[in-house]
Scaffold this active site. Sequence first.
Site, PDB file in Angstrom:
ATOM      1  N   ASP A 103       0.806  -0.098  -8.219  1.00 46.18           N
ATOM      2  CA  ASP A 103       0.232  -0.918  -9.280  1.00 46.18           C
ATOM      3  C   ASP A 103      -0.917  -0.234 -10.007  1.00 46.18           C
ATOM      4  OD1 ASP A 103      -1.431  -1.090  -7.055  1.00 46.18           O
ATOM      5  OD2 ASP A 103      -1.600  -3.264  -7.082  1.00 46.18           O
ATOM      6  N   ASP A 134      -6.941   3.644  -8.651  1.00 51.73           N
ATOM      7  CA  ASP A 134      -8.366   3.356  -8.754  1.00 51.73           C
ATOM      8  C   ASP A 134      -9.072   4.638  -8.323  1.00 51.73           C
ATOM      9  OD1 ASP A 134     -10.993   2.447  -8.626  1.00 51.73           O
ATOM     10  OD2 ASP A 134     -10.469   0.508  -7.804  1.00 51.73           O
ATOM     11  N   ASP A 188      -4.164  -7.832  -6.760  1.00 48.65           N
ATOM     12  CA  ASP A 188      -4.522  -9.141  -6.207  1.00 48.65           C
ATOM     13  C   ASP A 188      -5.991  -9.497  -6.401  1.00 48.65           C
ATOM     14  OD1 ASP A 188      -5.968  -8.901  -3.161  1.00 48.65           O
ATOM     15  OD2 ASP A 188      -5.043  -7.097  -3.966  1.00 48.65           O
ATOM     16  N   LYS A 247      -7.646   3.028 -13.608  1.00 47.89           N
ATOM     17  CA  LYS A 247      -9.013   2.591 -13.897  1.00 47.89           C
ATOM     18  C   LYS A 247      -9.802   3.707 -14.571  1.00 47.89           C
ATOM     19  CE  LYS A 247     -10.605  -1.118 -11.142  1.00 47.89           C
ATOM     20  NZ  LYS A 247     -11.398  -1.627 -10.058  1.00 47.89           N
ATOM     21  N   GLY A 275       1.308  -4.354  -3.786  1.00 44.01           N
ATOM     22  CA  GLY A 275       0.903  -4.336  -5.184  1.00 44.01           C
ATOM     23  C   GLY A 275       1.909  -3.715  -6.128  1.00 44.01           C
ATOM     24  N   VAL A 302      -9.900  -5.946 -11.358  1.00 42.65           N
ATOM     25  CA  VAL A 302      -8.724  -6.339 -12.127  1.00 42.65           C
ATOM     26  C   VAL A 302      -7.681  -6.951 -11.200  1.00 42.65           C
ATOM     27  CG1 VAL A 302      -9.081  -4.722 -14.031  1.00 42.65           C
ATOM     28  CG2 VAL A 302      -7.787  -3.993 -12.028  1.00 42.65           C
ATOM     29  N   ARG A 358      -0.978 -11.960  -7.441  1.00 42.33           N
ATOM     30  CA  ARG A 358      -0.178 -10.757  -7.682  1.00 42.33           C
ATOM     31  C   ARG A 358       0.967 -11.023  -8.660  1.00 42.33           C
ATOM     32  NH1 ARG A 358      -1.331  -6.516  -4.148  1.00 42.33           N
ATOM     33  NH2 ARG A 358      -2.188  -7.107  -2.122  1.00 42.33           N
TER      34      ARG A 358
END
Length: 195
Positions: free
Chosen positions: A119, A122, A179, A150, A61, A173, A185
């Site tokens: 990336d 979360d 992804d 997030k 990612g 997302v 991606r």
Amino acid sequence: MSVVPDLATALARAEVVHDRATIERAIARMAVRIRNDYACSVPASSDSVSSRPVFLTVMHGGLPFAAQLALEIGARGLDLEFDYLHATRYRGATTGGQLAWKHLPETPLRGRRVLLVDDIVDEGHTLAAVRAWCLGQGARDVRIAALAVKRHDRCVPGLRADYAGLDVPDRYVFGYGMDYHEQGRNLPVIYALPE
């Protein structure tokens, strides 16, 4: 054999959360902060190799974001030493399990400054484990650069991105490294599915 959800169907339902121009501006702003912070934190007695930050991309990612961020940092005059790692809790699923290491960095981290590049932050379980591993390898400083963070309150206590590009909603997302069931991606924008 499980059926992979269709990316085209997801795209038809998804909304653009951040377009490419917004993403690129956020990355450029991050590069300025990173360059300034790392340029100011070089000890006077350091040699040029050990003083270069280890730019450690979290695969898969982090790849699109890391490439753009590295170029922006380089354009501002900060040299980096590149390596990567591949650790995952998802293995193609949408919920995380136990951490699996697929590739460890080959660069010795003892005494080095490390910038983990991923990336998204979360809940942060993977990044927390990777950061702990880097510190366990003797890294003297480990910072996190994440394209997206997030918006929720479920993050691992004490984990945050030192350099964060953009906030994203607490929804599924994808795009720009993130992804949709191992698809999308390389989409140049960030999408969110409806709640």
